[in-house]
Design a protein around this motif. Sequence first.
Motif, PDB file in Angstrom:
ATOM      1  N   SER A 111       0.859  -1.186   0.000  1.00  0.00           N
ATOM      2  CA  SER A 111       0.000   0.000   0.000  1.00  0.00           C
ATOM      3  C   SER A 111       0.897   1.237   0.000  1.00  0.00           C
ATOM      4  N   TYR A 112       0.600   2.188  -0.891  1.00  0.00           N
ATOM      5  CA  TYR A 112       1.436   3.371  -1.052  1.00  0.00           C
ATOM      6  C   TYR A 112       0.674   4.627  -0.651  1.00  0.00           C
ATOM      7  N   ILE A 113       1.416   5.617  -0.204  1.00  0.00           N
ATOM      8  CA  ILE A 113       0.888   6.962   0.004  1.00  0.00           C
ATOM      9  C   ILE A 113       1.789   7.936  -0.745  1.00  0.00           C
ATOM     10  N   ARG A 150       5.123  -0.856   8.299  1.00  0.00           N
ATOM     11  CA  ARG A 150       4.887   0.459   7.711  1.00  0.00           C
ATOM     12  C   ARG A 150       6.206   1.220   7.686  1.00  0.00           C
ATOM     13  N   VAL A 151       6.594   1.650   6.505  1.00  0.00           N
ATOM     14  CA  VAL A 151       7.855   2.362   6.323  1.00  0.00           C
ATOM     15  C   VAL A 151       7.537   3.756   5.801  1.00  0.00           C
ATOM     16  N   SER A 152       8.075   4.780   6.474  1.00  0.00           N
ATOM     17  CA  SER A 152       7.801   6.165   6.121  1.00  0.00           C
ATOM     18  C   SER A 152       9.108   6.866   5.779  1.00  0.00           C
ATOM     19  N   SER A 153       9.070   7.657   4.721  1.00  0.00           N
ATOM     20  CA  SER A 153      10.269   8.412   4.346  1.00  0.00           C
ATOM     21  C   SER A 153      10.604   9.457   5.403  1.00  0.00           C
ATOM     22  N   GLU A 154       9.597   9.985   6.096  1.00  0.00           N
ATOM     23  CA  GLU A 154       9.850  10.992   7.125  1.00  0.00           C
ATOM     24  C   GLU A 154      10.514  10.374   8.353  1.00  0.00           C
ATOM     25  N   ALA A 155      10.075   9.168   8.748  1.00  0.00           N
ATOM     26  CA  ALA A 155      10.613   8.544   9.950  1.00  0.00           C
ATOM     27  C   ALA A 155      11.828   7.672   9.666  1.00  0.00           C
ATOM     28  N   ASP A 156      11.826   6.999   8.516  1.00  0.00           N
ATOM     29  CA  ASP A 156      12.862   6.011   8.225  1.00  0.00           C
ATOM     30  C   ASP A 156      13.814   6.424   7.105  1.00  0.00           C
ATOM     31  N   GLY A 157      13.427   7.442   6.348  1.00  0.00           N
ATOM     32  CA  GLY A 157      14.260   7.871   5.231  1.00  0.00           C
ATOM     33  C   GLY A 157      13.733   7.346   3.907  1.00  0.00           C
ATOM     34  N   TYR A 167       1.872  14.612  -9.676  1.00  0.00           N
ATOM     35  CA  TYR A 167       2.731  13.421  -9.746  1.00  0.00           C
ATOM     36  C   TYR A 167       3.571  13.391 -11.008  1.00  0.00           C
ATOM     37  N   LYS A 168       4.834  13.008 -10.828  1.00  0.00           N
ATOM     38  CA  LYS A 168       5.753  12.755 -11.932  1.00  0.00           C
ATOM     39  C   LYS A 168       6.343  11.366 -11.739  1.00  0.00           C
ATOM     40  N   PRO A 169       6.708  10.679 -12.828  1.00  0.00           N
ATOM     41  CA  PRO A 169       7.254   9.319 -12.696  1.00  0.00           C
ATOM     42  C   PRO A 169       8.460   9.232 -11.770  1.00  0.00           C
ATOM     43  N   SER A 170       9.166  10.317 -11.578  1.00  0.00           N
ATOM     44  CA  SER A 170      10.343  10.292 -10.702  1.00  0.00           C
ATOM     45  C   SER A 170       9.986  10.447  -9.223  1.00  0.00           C
ATOM     46  N   ASP A 171       8.725  10.769  -8.910  1.00  0.00           N
ATOM     47  CA  ASP A 171       8.321  10.963  -7.522  1.00  0.00           C
ATOM     48  C   ASP A 171       8.330   9.629  -6.772  1.00  0.00           C
ATOM     49  N   GLN A 172       8.773   9.678  -5.527  1.00  0.00           N
ATOM     50  CA  GLN A 172       8.809   8.497  -4.684  1.00  0.00           C
ATOM     51  C   GLN A 172       7.637   8.515  -3.703  1.00  0.00           C
ATOM     52  N   ALA A 173       7.198   7.335  -3.312  1.00  0.00           N
ATOM     53  CA  ALA A 173       6.109   7.230  -2.343  1.00  0.00           C
ATOM     54  C   ALA A 173       6.561   7.790  -0.995  1.00  0.00           C
ATOM     55  N   ARG A 174       5.653   8.466  -0.307  1.00  0.00           N
ATOM     56  CA  ARG A 174       5.975   9.011   1.008  1.00  0.00           C
ATOM     57  C   ARG A 174       5.936   7.926   2.072  1.00  0.00           C
ATOM     58  N   GLU A 175       5.024   6.992   1.916  1.00  0.00           N
ATOM     59  CA  GLU A 175       4.909   5.867   2.849  1.00  0.00           C
ATOM     60  C   GLU A 175       4.633   4.590   2.066  1.00  0.00           C
ATOM     61  N   LEU A 176       5.028   3.481   2.660  1.00  0.00           N
ATOM     62  CA  LEU A 176       4.749   2.176   2.070  1.00  0.00           C
ATOM     63  C   LEU A 176       4.429   1.205   3.199  1.00  0.00           C
ATOM     64  N   THR A 177       3.352   0.448   3.036  1.00  0.00           N
ATOM     65  CA  THR A 177       2.983  -0.575   4.001  1.00  0.00           C
ATOM     66  C   THR A 177       3.045  -1.927   3.313  1.00  0.00           C
ATOM     67  N   LEU A 178       3.824  -2.831   3.896  1.00  0.00           N
ATOM     68  CA  LEU A 178       3.995  -4.184   3.362  1.00  0.00           C
ATOM     69  C   LEU A 178       3.253  -5.160   4.265  1.00  0.00           C
ATOM     70  N   GLN A 182      12.409   2.605  -0.465  1.00  0.00           N
ATOM     71  CA  GLN A 182      12.862   1.891  -1.657  1.00  0.00           C
ATOM     72  C   GLN A 182      13.320   0.474  -1.310  1.00  0.00           C
ATOM     73  N   ASN A 183      13.963   0.319  -0.150  1.00  0.00           N
ATOM     74  CA  ASN A 183      14.403  -1.010   0.273  1.00  0.00           C
ATOM     75  C   ASN A 183      13.216  -1.936   0.502  1.00  0.00           C
ATOM     76  N   ALA A 184      12.159  -1.401   1.125  1.00  0.00           N
ATOM     77  CA  ALA A 184      10.964  -2.209   1.366  1.00  0.00           C
ATOM     78  C   ALA A 184      10.313  -2.617   0.049  1.00  0.00           C
ATOM     79  N   LYS A 185      10.301  -1.709  -0.902  1.00  0.00           N
ATOM     80  CA  LYS A 185       9.724  -2.016  -2.214  1.00  0.00           C
ATOM     81  C   LYS A 185      10.545  -3.080  -2.931  1.00  0.00           C
ATOM     82  N   ALA A 186      11.865  -2.989  -2.846  1.00  0.00           N
ATOM     83  CA  ALA A 186      12.732  -3.977  -3.491  1.00  0.00           C
ATOM     84  C   ALA A 186      12.564  -5.351  -2.847  1.00  0.00           C
TER      85      ALA A 186
END
Length: 220
Positions: free
Chosen positions: A106-108, A166-173, A115-126, A178-182
Amino acid sequence: MSHSPTTEERSLDEDLNRAGFYPVMVADVVHDALDGREPLSHLVHLETHFDRNEVHRHITVLVLTDDMLVITHVDDQQLDEEGEQVVAQISTESVPVSQIRSVVLSYIYAQPQDYKPSDQARELTLAIAWSGGQRLDMGPAGCADPQCEADHGYTGNIVQEDIVLRVSSEADGAQAVQNAKAFARALRKVNTAPPALPRMVDPVQPRRLGTRLSRGHHQR
């Protein structure tokens, strides 16, 4: 003969050291749980919670091999107010990849209108499910009429999950997202790969009778 660590094993140890949560102990537990298997991908997730005057941390380490998902979770707990007596609670679970039922991402995204293709998700839940366990989230049902006072019963969602990170770019970087997505991509690849074909056994060749036995037969 000593084992030479692979690139993925070195990367795993580096991420555990970077997390800084009892890295030597956690690394020993993780490698022991692998039972000699070589990791293909991994995800290290450190969480910190604040409870009044106390700080609680726990780490979850997911390691993927070609046939197993190894999950290690470590909590620490203070036994006294001074924090001099601390214990670590560790659990490990090894799940055959063939038993994993679903891998949900799940992405936020912020400002989706720009949105641009180069934009990264702010949060990701696996979310990974394998045992068939389900979580039921329920609440009172309603209707579109704000003046309605009738009882509409309850509504809810059934979510199948065994572990959720739940991985957040604000809390985890941003790199952690990207690591969680990979890792999820690697898990999907192994989980959906066709099963290996069983090894074919050479058919048994019929035994040929020796010349001496043939001569003996004709002499009768």
